[in-house]
Design a protein around this motif. Sequence first.
Motif, PDB file in Angstrom:
ATOM      1  N   LEU A  91     -11.361 -16.396 -21.347  1.00 35.70           N
ATOM      2  CA  LEU A  91     -12.688 -17.005 -21.502  1.00 35.70           C
ATOM      3  C   LEU A  91     -13.721 -15.969 -21.959  1.00 35.70           C
ATOM      4  CD1 LEU A  91     -14.464 -19.533 -21.057  1.00 35.70           C
ATOM      5  CD2 LEU A  91     -14.764 -18.803 -18.684  1.00 35.70           C
ATOM      6  N   MET A  92     -13.677 -14.801 -21.319  1.00 35.51           N
ATOM      7  CA  MET A  92     -14.638 -13.754 -21.675  1.00 35.51           C
ATOM      8  C   MET A  92     -14.406 -13.251 -23.081  1.00 35.51           C
ATOM      9  SD  MET A  92     -15.662 -10.965 -18.904  1.00 35.51           S
ATOM     10  CE  MET A  92     -14.215 -11.045 -17.935  1.00 35.51           C
ATOM     11  N   SER A  93     -13.128 -13.123 -23.439  1.00 32.59           N
ATOM     12  CA  SER A  93     -12.794 -12.675 -24.779  1.00 32.59           C
ATOM     13  C   SER A  93     -13.333 -13.676 -25.806  1.00 32.59           C
ATOM     14  CB  SER A  93     -11.272 -12.530 -24.900  1.00 32.59           C
ATOM     15  OG  SER A  93     -10.913 -12.305 -26.228  1.00 32.59           O
ATOM     16  N   LEU A  94     -13.203 -14.958 -25.511  1.00 32.30           N
ATOM     17  CA  LEU A  94     -13.667 -15.990 -26.444  1.00 32.30           C
ATOM     18  C   LEU A  94     -15.175 -15.965 -26.628  1.00 32.30           C
ATOM     19  CD1 LEU A  94     -11.536 -19.118 -25.500  1.00 32.30           C
ATOM     20  CD2 LEU A  94     -11.662 -18.035 -27.759  1.00 32.30           C
ATOM     21  N   GLU A  95     -15.923 -15.905 -25.529  1.00 29.87           N
ATOM     22  CA  GLU A  95     -17.373 -16.047 -25.692  1.00 29.87           C
ATOM     23  C   GLU A  95     -18.069 -14.745 -26.061  1.00 29.87           C
ATOM     24  OE1 GLU A  95     -19.768 -17.327 -22.376  1.00 29.87           O
ATOM     25  OE2 GLU A  95     -18.646 -16.167 -20.911  1.00 29.87           O
ATOM     26  N   MET A  96     -17.426 -13.609 -25.715  1.00 34.49           N
ATOM     27  CA  MET A  96     -18.094 -12.328 -25.950  1.00 34.49           C
ATOM     28  C   MET A  96     -17.461 -11.537 -27.088  1.00 34.49           C
ATOM     29  SD  MET A  96     -17.861  -8.963 -25.289  1.00 34.49           S
ATOM     30  CE  MET A  96     -19.081  -7.707 -25.573  1.00 34.49           C
ATOM     31  N   GLY A  97     -16.174 -11.763 -27.345  1.00 30.27           N
ATOM     32  CA  GLY A  97     -15.539 -11.118 -28.497  1.00 30.27           C
ATOM     33  C   GLY A  97     -14.582  -9.998 -28.147  1.00 30.27           C
ATOM     34  N   THR A  99     -11.527  -7.675 -26.711  1.00 35.40           N
ATOM     35  CA  THR A  99     -10.105  -8.010 -26.712  1.00 35.40           C
ATOM     36  C   THR A  99      -9.709  -8.514 -25.320  1.00 35.40           C
ATOM     37  OG1 THR A  99      -9.427  -5.809 -26.027  1.00 35.40           O
ATOM     38  CG2 THR A  99      -9.599  -6.198 -28.400  1.00 35.40           C
ATOM     39  N   VAL A 100      -8.611  -9.260 -25.283  1.00 35.40           N
ATOM     40  CA  VAL A 100      -8.147  -9.790 -23.993  1.00 35.40           C
ATOM     41  C   VAL A 100      -7.803  -8.632 -23.054  1.00 35.40           C
ATOM     42  CG1 VAL A 100      -6.345 -11.141 -22.869  1.00 35.40           C
ATOM     43  CG2 VAL A 100      -7.399 -11.975 -24.980  1.00 35.40           C
ATOM     44  N   ALA A 101      -7.228  -7.553 -23.597  1.00 35.82           N
ATOM     45  CA  ALA A 101      -6.883  -6.402 -22.746  1.00 35.82           C
ATOM     46  C   ALA A 101      -8.143  -5.826 -22.102  1.00 35.82           C
ATOM     47  CB  ALA A 101      -6.169  -5.338 -23.570  1.00 35.82           C
ATOM     48  N   GLU A 102      -9.202  -5.686 -22.903  1.00 31.72           N
ATOM     49  CA  GLU A 102     -10.467  -5.179 -22.346  1.00 31.72           C
ATOM     50  C   GLU A 102     -11.046  -6.142 -21.331  1.00 31.72           C
ATOM     51  OE1 GLU A 102     -13.006  -2.859 -25.586  1.00 31.72           O
ATOM     52  OE2 GLU A 102     -13.425  -2.852 -23.467  1.00 31.72           O
ATOM     53  N   ALA A 103     -10.931  -7.429 -21.643  1.00 35.04           N
ATOM     54  CA  ALA A 103     -11.482  -8.432 -20.736  1.00 35.04           C
ATOM     55  C   ALA A 103     -10.739  -8.393 -19.399  1.00 35.04           C
ATOM     56  CB  ALA A 103     -11.392  -9.819 -21.370  1.00 35.04           C
ATOM     57  N   LYS A 104      -9.429  -8.112 -19.449  1.00 34.16           N
ATOM     58  CA  LYS A 104      -8.679  -7.985 -18.190  1.00 34.16           C
ATOM     59  C   LYS A 104      -9.218  -6.806 -17.394  1.00 34.16           C
ATOM     60  CE  LYS A 104      -4.422 -10.247 -19.398  1.00 34.16           C
ATOM     61  NZ  LYS A 104      -3.091 -10.168 -19.959  1.00 34.16           N
ATOM     62  N   GLY A 105      -9.525  -5.735 -18.095  1.00 29.81           N
ATOM     63  CA  GLY A 105     -10.129  -4.571 -17.427  1.00 29.81           C
ATOM     64  C   GLY A 105     -11.433  -4.955 -16.758  1.00 29.81           C
ATOM     65  N   GLU A 106     -12.225  -5.779 -17.446  1.00 31.39           N
ATOM     66  CA  GLU A 106     -13.498  -6.195 -16.839  1.00 31.39           C
ATOM     67  C   GLU A 106     -13.259  -7.096 -15.628  1.00 31.39           C
ATOM     68  OE1 GLU A 106     -16.646  -7.921 -19.253  1.00 31.39           O
ATOM     69  OE2 GLU A 106     -17.692  -8.530 -17.427  1.00 31.39           O
ATOM     70  N   VAL A 107     -12.234  -7.941 -15.694  1.00 28.99           N
ATOM     71  CA  VAL A 107     -11.970  -8.810 -14.543  1.00 28.99           C
ATOM     72  C   VAL A 107     -11.668  -7.936 -13.322  1.00 28.99           C
ATOM     73  CG1 VAL A 107     -10.472 -10.574 -13.542  1.00 28.99           C
ATOM     74  CG2 VAL A 107     -11.165 -10.748 -15.933  1.00 28.99           C
ATOM     75  N   SER A 108     -10.812  -6.912 -13.491  1.00 31.14           N
ATOM     76  CA  SER A 108     -10.511  -6.130 -12.284  1.00 31.14           C
ATOM     77  C   SER A 108     -11.712  -5.299 -11.851  1.00 31.14           C
ATOM     78  CB  SER A 108      -9.237  -5.303 -12.407  1.00 31.14           C
ATOM     79  OG  SER A 108      -9.240  -4.621 -13.580  1.00 31.14           O
ATOM     80  N   TYR A 109     -12.461  -4.760 -12.800  1.00 28.99           N
ATOM     81  CA  TYR A 109     -13.669  -3.998 -12.438  1.00 28.99           C
ATOM     82  C   TYR A 109     -14.714  -4.914 -11.792  1.00 28.99           C
ATOM     83  CZ  TYR A 109     -18.218  -1.764 -13.439  1.00 28.99           C
ATOM     84  OH  TYR A 109     -19.490  -1.272 -13.353  1.00 28.99           O
ATOM     85  N   GLY A 110     -15.002  -6.023 -12.436  1.00 27.72           N
ATOM     86  CA  GLY A 110     -16.049  -6.926 -11.935  1.00 27.72           C
ATOM     87  C   GLY A 110     -15.675  -7.522 -10.591  1.00 27.72           C
TER      88      GLY A 110
END
Length: 483
Positions: A91-97, A99-110
Motif C-alpha cells: 500500500l505504501m509503495s503504491l501511494e508513495m512510490g 520500492t516494496v523492499a523499502e516500504a517493508k523497511g518502513e513497516v518494521s521501523y514504523g
Amino acid sequence: MDLVGPQQRGLFIGGTWREAEGGEDFAVLDPADGSVLARVADASVNDAIEALDAAVAVQEEWARTAPRARGEILRGAFELINERADDFAELMSLEMGKTVAEAKGEVSYGNEFFRWFSEEAVRIHGRWMQAPAGGSRLLTVKKPVGPCFFITPWNFPLAMGTRKIGPAIAAGCTMVVKPAELTPLTMLALAQVLTEAGLPEGVLNLIPSTRAAELSKALMEDDRLRKVSFTGSTPVGKILVRQSADQLQRMSMELGGNAPFLVFEDADLDAAVEGAMVAKMRNMGEACTAANRFLVHQDVAREFAQKLADRMGRLTVGRGQDDGVDVGPLIEEKAVESVHQLVTDAIHDGATLVTGGTSPDGPGFFYQPTVLVDVHPESEINSHEIFGPVAPISTFADEEEAVRRANATEYGLASYAYTRDLARTIRLAESLAYGMVGINTGLISNPAAPFGGVKSSGFGREGGFEGIEEYLDTTYVALPADH
Ligand code: ADP
C-alpha cells in the motif's frame, strides 16, 4: 489495496467511519503513472471540529485507563501490523512510490514505535524528594497533556504517524490526525488496525483533507486542543508555531534538514560509500535526514566520488512494485522539476556531472540517481533541501573548515561523519550543531533514540525516553512534613 476497503476511505470520527460534509472527496494518485488509486473523504472545518469534539469527549476517561491496558493496545496493534506487513508495504509503495523492499523497511521501523511505546506506557512516573532545606517533600505527578492534533507528511506514511500516535496512546492522550493529502491511505489502514487492537472510540480520530491550512487554524483556535505535533516543512512549521500563540498549545516540530555528510582522510572509504548510499538513497532522497551535502577531504574526494558514482549509476529506476527496481518515482511532477532545477543551477555555478542529471520520459515522476562534483559552496543545492536522488560533492582542506561549513546552515537535524579517529569523533559529536550525529553510519533513525533537530529544523523529540515526555505535563505537589 486490501487494507483500505471502500468503508475505510472515509473519515474516522468517534469510532465510526463516515463521509465528509457534503460528500466531498479527493483523489490519491499513483506517482509511478499519475493514475487514480482511490478517492478519499475530504474533511471540512466542521468535520475537524467534530473530530476534536470526539477526542475531547473521551479524554478524561482515556487518561484514567491503566497504563498496562494502553500498552497492550499498542502491543496488539504491533502484532497485527506485523501480520499484515506485506499488505502495508504494498500500500505504501503504491501511494508513495518507494520500492516494496523499502516500504517493508518502513513497516518494521514504523511499527517499532508501537512496540517501544507499549513498553514506555508502564514506565511513566514522577518523583519524591526531600526539599534541600529539609522539611517539605517535593512530589511530581505526570499527566497526559490532553487532546492532540497531528499533521504528518507524505514521505513516511506509516512511521510519521506511529511515532506520534504511539506515545500519545501510551501517555493517555486522545488525538485528531490529519495525514498528508498525497498519501492518506496508509493512515486509514492504521486506524483500522488500532480499532481491531481495542483502541476505544474517540481516542484516535482521522480526518484526511485537502484543506490543511483551514483545518489547522480552526482546531488551534479551540482552547480544548492542548498539543500539536507536526512533521513537514519549515515554512509550515513556522505558521503553526505562530498559530499556537493564542491558546499556547504545546508544540513538537520536526521540520526540514540540510544534512552534511563528512568524509575525512582517515575514513574507510568503502564503508563511507556504503553509508552514503543509505544516507542519500533511502526513500529516493525524500527524507529530512537525507545526506544533502557531501563534504569530502580533498585527498580522498576523487576516489570517493568515483566509487559513489559507480554505485549510483548502477541503480535501476522504475515502478516501486516491480522486481529488480532500486529507485521508485518522486512524489509528484513539481518534485522532479525542483530537483532538476537545483542540478541545473549547480552545473551553471561550475559543478561537473559525473552520473545522472536527467529525468526519464513519463508517465510517472522519475529522476535518475545523480552525482555532482566540484559543487560551489554557495550553490543553491547546498542550502536547499534537495529531496531527491542527487549527491552534490565538494571538498575541504581540514577539520576546522569541514565543521565550519557543515554548520553553515539554518538547519540542524541530521549530520553524518566518517572517520576512524576517536578524538575527532568526540570533537565532532560536540561541535556539529545538529540534533543527531551519525558516526560511521548512514542510518541514524531508531525508535529507541530521540529523533529531532535544532535551529530551523524544529524542537521536541520523537522516540526514545524523551518521546513520551512530549505528551506529559508535570504537576508538582508540595507536602510539608515537619509536624
Ligand atoms: P511537504 O513539502 O513535505 O509536503 P508540507 O509542510 O507542505 O511539507 O506538508 C506537510 C504536512 O503539512 C501535510 O500534511 C500538509 O497537508 C500539511 N500542511 C501544509 N500546509 C499547512 C498549513 N498551512 N497548516 C497546517 N498544515 C499544513
